[in-house]
Design an enzyme around this catalytic site. Structure first.
Site, PDB file in Angstrom:
ATOM      1  N   GLU A   1      -9.343  60.096  19.324  1.00  0.00           N
ATOM      2  CA  GLU A   1      -9.234  59.909  20.703  1.00  0.00           C
ATOM      3  C   GLU A   1     -10.469  59.563  21.388  1.00  0.00           C
ATOM      4  O   GLU A   1     -10.581  58.611  22.132  1.00  0.00           O
ATOM      5  CB  GLU A   1      -9.157  61.385  21.184  1.00  0.00           C
ATOM      6  CG  GLU A   1      -8.025  62.192  21.563  1.00  0.00           C
ATOM      7  CD  GLU A   1      -8.243  63.362  22.277  1.00  0.00           C
ATOM      8  OE1 GLU A   1      -7.368  63.796  23.115  1.00  0.00           O
ATOM      9  OE2 GLU A   1      -9.360  63.982  21.606  1.00  0.00           O
TER      10      GLU A   1
ATOM     11  N   GLY B   1     -14.155  77.730  21.028  1.00  0.00           N
ATOM     12  CA  GLY B   1     -15.221  76.520  21.013  1.00  0.00           C
ATOM     13  C   GLY B   1     -16.644  76.676  21.730  1.00  0.00           C
ATOM     14  O   GLY B   1     -16.899  77.429  22.148  1.00  0.00           O
ATOM     15  N   ASP B   2     -17.044  75.602  21.645  1.00  0.00           N
ATOM     16  CA  ASP B   2     -18.571  75.447  22.143  1.00  0.00           C
ATOM     17  C   ASP B   2     -18.425  75.932  23.548  1.00  0.00           C
ATOM     18  O   ASP B   2     -19.456  76.418  23.918  1.00  0.00           O
ATOM     19  CB  ASP B   2     -19.122  74.219  21.962  1.00  0.00           C
ATOM     20  CG  ASP B   2     -18.266  73.126  22.261  1.00  0.00           C
ATOM     21  OD1 ASP B   2     -17.224  73.122  22.891  1.00  0.00           O
ATOM     22  OD2 ASP B   2     -18.778  71.957  22.345  1.00  0.00           O
TER      23      ASP B   2
ATOM     24  N   THR C   1     -11.144  76.443  17.252  1.00  0.00           N
ATOM     25  CA  THR C   1     -10.588  75.223  17.782  1.00  0.00           C
ATOM     26  C   THR C   1     -10.502  74.057  16.346  1.00  0.00           C
ATOM     27  O   THR C   1     -10.926  74.307  15.449  1.00  0.00           O
ATOM     28  CB  THR C   1     -11.926  74.596  18.400  1.00  0.00           C
ATOM     29  OG1 THR C   1     -11.817  73.217  18.806  1.00  0.00           O
ATOM     30  CG2 THR C   1     -13.347  74.817  17.599  1.00  0.00           C
TER      31      THR C   1
ATOM     32  N   ARG D   1     -12.240  64.542  20.585  1.00  0.00           N
ATOM     33  CA  ARG D   1     -12.922  63.558  21.553  1.00  0.00           C
ATOM     34  C   ARG D   1     -14.258  63.074  21.297  1.00  0.00           C
ATOM     35  O   ARG D   1     -14.766  62.044  21.368  1.00  0.00           O
ATOM     36  CB  ARG D   1     -12.886  64.212  22.970  1.00  0.00           C
ATOM     37  CG  ARG D   1     -13.033  63.186  24.162  1.00  0.00           C
ATOM     38  CD  ARG D   1     -12.729  63.854  25.449  1.00  0.00           C
ATOM     39  NE  ARG D   1     -11.039  64.027  25.556  1.00  0.00           N
ATOM     40  CZ  ARG D   1     -10.127  63.211  25.791  1.00  0.00           C
ATOM     41  NH1 ARG D   1     -10.697  61.947  26.066  1.00  0.00           N
ATOM     42  NH2 ARG D   1      -8.977  63.480  25.890  1.00  0.00           N
TER      43      ARG D   1
ATOM     44  N   MET E   1      -6.286  63.940  17.455  1.00  0.00           N
ATOM     45  CA  MET E   1      -7.199  64.495  18.581  1.00  0.00           C
ATOM     46  C   MET E   1      -8.922  64.644  17.847  1.00  0.00           C
ATOM     47  O   MET E   1      -9.120  64.153  16.671  1.00  0.00           O
ATOM     48  CB  MET E   1      -7.030  65.715  18.938  1.00  0.00           C
ATOM     49  CG  MET E   1      -5.625  66.043  19.799  1.00  0.00           C
ATOM     50  SD  MET E   1      -5.464  67.631  20.392  1.00  0.00           S
ATOM     51  CE  MET E   1      -4.349  67.454  21.554  1.00  0.00           C
TER      52      MET E   1
ATOM     53  N   ASP F   1     -11.047  71.123  16.412  1.00  0.00           N
ATOM     54  CA  ASP F   1     -12.132  69.623  16.516  1.00  0.00           C
ATOM     55  C   ASP F   1     -12.904  69.724  15.372  1.00  0.00           C
ATOM     56  O   ASP F   1     -13.802  68.796  15.004  1.00  0.00           O
ATOM     57  CB  ASP F   1     -12.315  69.653  17.949  1.00  0.00           C
ATOM     58  CG  ASP F   1     -11.586  69.309  18.917  1.00  0.00           C
ATOM     59  OD1 ASP F   1     -10.393  68.812  18.352  1.00  0.00           O
ATOM     60  OD2 ASP F   1     -11.862  69.559  19.877  1.00  0.00           O
TER      61      ASP F   1
ATOM     62  N   GLY G   1      -9.231  75.158  24.309  1.00  0.00           N
ATOM     63  CA  GLY G   1      -7.872  74.898  23.738  1.00  0.00           C
ATOM     64  C   GLY G   1      -7.636  75.501  22.670  1.00  0.00           C
ATOM     65  O   GLY G   1      -8.213  76.195  21.850  1.00  0.00           O
TER      66      GLY G   1
ATOM     67  N   SER H   1       1.496  45.250   2.510  1.00  0.00           N
ATOM     68  CA  SER H   1       2.391  44.658   3.642  1.00  0.00           C
ATOM     69  C   SER H   1       2.275  45.453   4.590  1.00  0.00           C
ATOM     70  O   SER H   1       2.626  45.201   6.093  1.00  0.00           O
ATOM     71  CB  SER H   1       3.846  44.625   3.144  1.00  0.00           C
ATOM     72  OG  SER H   1       4.334  45.778   2.395  1.00  0.00           O
TER      73      SER H   1
ATOM     74  N   ARG I   1      -9.037  77.557  30.466  1.00  0.00           N
ATOM     75  CA  ARG I   1     -10.557  77.018  30.768  1.00  0.00           C
ATOM     76  C   ARG I   1     -10.645  77.744  32.058  1.00  0.00           C
ATOM     77  O   ARG I   1     -10.059  77.175  33.131  1.00  0.00           O
ATOM     78  CB  ARG I   1     -10.776  75.487  30.602  1.00  0.00           C
ATOM     79  CG  ARG I   1     -10.765  75.155  29.176  1.00  0.00           C
ATOM     80  CD  ARG I   1     -11.066  73.582  29.174  1.00  0.00           C
ATOM     81  NE  ARG I   1     -11.102  73.263  27.737  1.00  0.00           N
ATOM     82  CZ  ARG I   1     -10.142  72.786  27.055  1.00  0.00           C
ATOM     83  NH1 ARG I   1      -8.679  72.802  27.542  1.00  0.00           N
ATOM     84  NH2 ARG I   1     -10.022  72.403  25.928  1.00  0.00           N
TER      85      ARG I   1
ATOM     86  N   ASP J   1     -15.979  71.102  15.504  1.00  0.00           N
ATOM     87  CA  ASP J   1     -17.162  70.368  15.988  1.00  0.00           C
ATOM     88  C   ASP J   1     -18.303  71.207  16.444  1.00  0.00           C
ATOM     89  O   ASP J   1     -18.862  71.540  17.576  1.00  0.00           O
ATOM     90  CB  ASP J   1     -16.839  69.482  17.397  1.00  0.00           C
ATOM     91  CG  ASP J   1     -16.346  70.459  18.335  1.00  0.00           C
ATOM     92  OD1 ASP J   1     -15.695  71.401  18.069  1.00  0.00           O
ATOM     93  OD2 ASP J   1     -16.180  69.886  19.611  1.00  0.00           O
TER      94      ASP J   1
ATOM     95  N   ARG K   1       4.864  47.169   8.763  1.00  0.00           N
ATOM     96  CA  ARG K   1       4.289  47.302   9.920  1.00  0.00           C
ATOM     97  C   ARG K   1       2.792  47.860   9.827  1.00  0.00           C
ATOM     98  O   ARG K   1       2.487  48.405   8.953  1.00  0.00           O
ATOM     99  CB  ARG K   1       4.905  48.082  10.918  1.00  0.00           C
ATOM    100  CG  ARG K   1       6.188  47.212  11.674  1.00  0.00           C
ATOM    101  CD  ARG K   1       6.944  48.374  12.583  1.00  0.00           C
ATOM    102  NE  ARG K   1       8.113  47.640  13.020  1.00  0.00           N
ATOM    103  CZ  ARG K   1       9.151  48.265  13.404  1.00  0.00           C
ATOM    104  NH1 ARG K   1       9.378  49.517  13.206  1.00  0.00           N
ATOM    105  NH2 ARG K   1      10.227  47.472  13.994  1.00  0.00           N
TER     106      ARG K   1
END
Lengths: 328, 328, 328, 328
Positions: free
Chosen positions: B227, B106-107, B130, B176, B174, B132, B15, B219, B76, B134, B167
């Site tokens: 994700e 990444g990994d 990356t 995962r 993102m 992420d 990615g 409120s 990939r 991670d 609301r």
């Protein structure tokens, strides 16, 4: 035994920085969480001297995490440098039953706090909030990361026009005594040269570097200059000097100025402010005092003021080498 | 004795993340500085397999430091998982006389590289790119800081409309398998609740927290959801569940999606990419191989792939506690 | 003779839009300038029904010109559709001695105001505030320009990753019945195709266009889809359809959602809001009533509600032709 | 009968502006669409004189719509003011078989084109690209809207620090002979006072206004000053004058400078550039010549150079009145 803390005061002092509101919010919310009353003083030490304050509850800091500036306003107080001024401040704290203070600001703020805490028995925790990043007791100060991004966004825009017109731009950024902003934005914006107060490049080497840059095929160039660079000339004089000596360069100057102090804080500054200020409140409740909180190697830490304020705040000279390599 | 390195290849894989271009630039410029030829391969391993490449000199990476995406494109590659695919890649490297590779990704990218380096004697350095964050072998991956700011800017906008209409918003970000983005943007955006895969809050506690939030006078509310959170429901199911159980909440969902991967990188990501990639080239020239570079406690470091890729990438659970306190 | 106007009420209603705060500020400041009292009602008609209000003086709107959302909050009121609800609203206005109202909102808001003004003799001026730009009585509504820029900034980010991965993205933007946002951002972001409710491209032509795009050497593509496009499928179904029929496209979907409603307003939206609302107050003081203000051919104008709300709000089909030419 | 147009040249000249790349893209893509060859000249007239050019096809303008600056670079050419220079330019056009030219730039560019088209029989269409908006033949020039937003984003940041420190800021923006930027950003940023060249406020009224502002409870103020204001002092002298006369104001100056010329163009500037340049190509193909395209009352129009360049470019003085009311 430490006195129980039932009311904590908070103020912002010195040059303002993005994330000060996130810091105030974190103090107020942490106080609410621990059932401690929170009082905000306006305009730093001046508000303490004048008793100019407000009550901060969890709701009064709603939606300020994303805002630049400081809802408590900031100032540099001359009065607080006097015995008389500090006495008045102490009296107001006593009257308002403020048991401890969180001081958000830079080195000047902390030095004031150190003196005050020696004169009056009021526990104090300093939180480093300044865009200059010039405080030894932390790797990062609140507002610094935002200022870096404000600067590179501005330089990116200037790069557009520099490239279009084949120009050389001198861009002055903040940092009177510390080159952190110039150094990191210089690398981040891909500047051809970076001038910082910690390192005297010298005029000859600057000219040499610019000539080499032209020879290597670069038609436009950016030189990032720290306010306080020690090359012996201000940014306009530098530009004139280069114009005189390198007549094929079309030279322009931009002084970025106070916009560097404002703007919505980055995620980094917001989380840093949040973490430091929760810690500041928790330290006070644990009986700690007269330290500054900081982030060192990704951990929140507490450092005594004398260590936290020592002169060498450790700029990363390695980045100058990186810059030389990358401006090839 | 290590073979002399005369040509270094570089590619981006997996990615994409903001700062990959700054990384490519740093590899190309460092190669130019050290008089090493630099070859870029397109679409990660796929370009190596197909021999799809370009020559990168100092000028070909001009003005890309500020751009999102990757000029070398990313992918990939399924083919690279086959013996046959890796053989073709090795043949192309040999033909092009590539002596070493810098792999930005990444990994998954690093695991591919590890296998490849065992099969063929080509020194490899991994650079963590990356959003992420991670990867255990570095505190920060390239692109992560930019993604954090993209997310909080989006949440700030959503907060405007959430506040205006009272609301509750569920916002999916993102990540995962790792909650870094959700956790840090949750704190940075002042979210009322944060759901990450590393910590199962549970539906009951989510409802409880939202009820408490309403009682305390809030409120509108923001819940940031990773994700890959493990609460057993996707973000739409969560929203439905809350709507069913807390009918006075007016619930909305936003899935931020791929915009998190793009955009001009922050100053942090640009300087990080610059430092890591100069180091990667220098390590290769020093005869180092089969490590990933990273930043650990503010120092650039090199870690073997097996250590750098271990499972526990150390999310900071302390931030969940901070979030609880600050969403008071 | 028209009754003297001594108090003007203001509210924001319907979907919120950036610039509503600039509009509220302009109403409050213009009232202060003309020595008229200004009362703000919360949550649109609902606040009028419940008497939920605040006094707005020149200082209470300080520094809100740059903020998204609305300090008066917004809502869609079901109660106001009832005779009973409107009666309560009228009673509250009477009790508070409100002589006239400025209503900031979209077509639904104006229709409600038109009915109300026929039932009760209260002069009303409508100010068009909606991101959808779907109001015939003005060339531009407040918030539309900001939404356009929020969207193209998001698409620019997605373009980074689309280019890096050679992907086709379907991006859904707001605009249920009007394609203004999709059409203008599609051209502004250089989308390969634009789907709007006013023009049914048809699935076959979409496939044809995407195939042609690929043949012409484009490796990635962006299709901007209006929420309310009439091609008979929602954005996910469209993506599935294209995936089934053009298997070499790697398709992704992003629904931008509510972030389009927030954010700091652009200069255009701030000046537009300022000009329209000064005019609204001045018209009321001049005895005018039951019109909407708007900007038509760069002039501030007043249009009766029936004309201002007519169905055909004139989308510029010429832009579809421009888009076809430019996505060559 | 007009000669058939088989090759169209395009260049950007004068001060660069955001959206020039979007304009170049639109010329190149429209040429591709109509099967006309497109040649880009570098650095405006200078590239025509030197024959410095490139072929622009549909792919060579890929992904530039979002970028500031101009890929064709820009310059102000002294040589083109000479008969000799223009002769060389005409010779190069002939040699390259360029049948017509699209000139993207400001009034200086158009005047040069007008002279050139009288001397040599080459059809020319001018496209207004300048941030100054000072061209009578169009309501909006390409780049102006982006500059407005760059300025208000900077002023918003300065406002943060002005508010925090209760300061008065003088902010100089671009526009030597035209106050469009100052006037619109002044209203959009909520400035307390606006100084433009078209209107001499006078020093006494400035002081009076600032005093009134303080009395009304405002603690900080922003004065937006056009580069070319006619009050007889530059921005630093103004600041000194105010400091001398209103000692309780803490005065600062920021000169925004060249960053106003750069940055990714807004949606408005991108669509404007797209529409104007498709029209420019179509007009040339229809045999039209020696006009400028523009947008007047939301319609794309063509105006002869003499009308399009007349002195009075119609600033909206009404906005000064709005500003007075809103800075109450």
């Amino acid at each position: 035994m430490a006195k129980e803390i039932r009311t904590i005061g908070v103020m912002t002092s010195g040059g303002d920085s993005p994330g000060m509101n996130a810091a105030i919010r974190a103090v107020a919310r942490a106080c609410a969480y621990y059932n401690v009353k929170c009082i905000g003083f306006y305009r730093g030490y001046q508000g303490m001297i004048e008793g100019d304050h407000c009550i901060l509850n969890a709701r009064s800091v709603r939606n300020i995490i994303s805002r630049g500036g400081t809802i408590l306003k900031s100032a540099r107080s001359k009065d607080f440098r006097t015995v008389e001024g500090r006495k008045k401040a102490a009296e107001h704290l006593k009257k308002l039953e403020v048991d401890a203070m969180v001081l958000i600001g830079g080195d000047g703020t902390f030095r004031g706090g150190e003196i005050f805490s020696k004169e009056y028995d009021i526990p104090i925790i300093g939180v480093p909030g300044t865009i200059d990043n010039d405080i030894a007791g932390t790797n990062y100060t609140i507002g610094y990361d935002t200022a870096l991004n404000t600067v590179i966004n501005a330089i990116d825009k200037i790069r557009d026009t520099a490239s279009s017109h084949d120009r050389l731009f001198f861009i002055e950024v903040m940092g009177r005594d510390a080159g952190f902003i110039a150094l990191n934005t210089g690398v981040g914006a891909g500047a051809e040269e970076i001038l910082i107060p910690e390192e005297n490049l010298g005029l000859d080497r600057l000219l040499e570097s610019l000539k080499r840059s032209k020879r290597s095929g670069k038609s436009s160039s950016i030189v990032v200059v720290s306010e306080g660079d020690k090359i012996g000339k201000n940014v306009y004089e530098l530009a004139d000097y280069v114009t005189d000596n390198l007549p094929d360069y079309d030279v322009r100057v931009t002084v970025l100025g106070h916009m560097q102090r404002g703007g919505s804080p980055t995620c980094f500054d917001r989380t840093l402010a949040s973490r430091l200020c929760v810690k500041a409140v928790e330290l006070l409740l644990d009986g700690e005092k007269n330290v500054m909180v900081g982030i060192i190697n990704n951990e929140i830490s507490a450092t005594t003021f004398d260590v936290g304020l020592k002169e060498d705040h450790g700029i990363n000279r390695e980045l100058l080498r990186i810059s030389d390599i990358l401006s090839t």
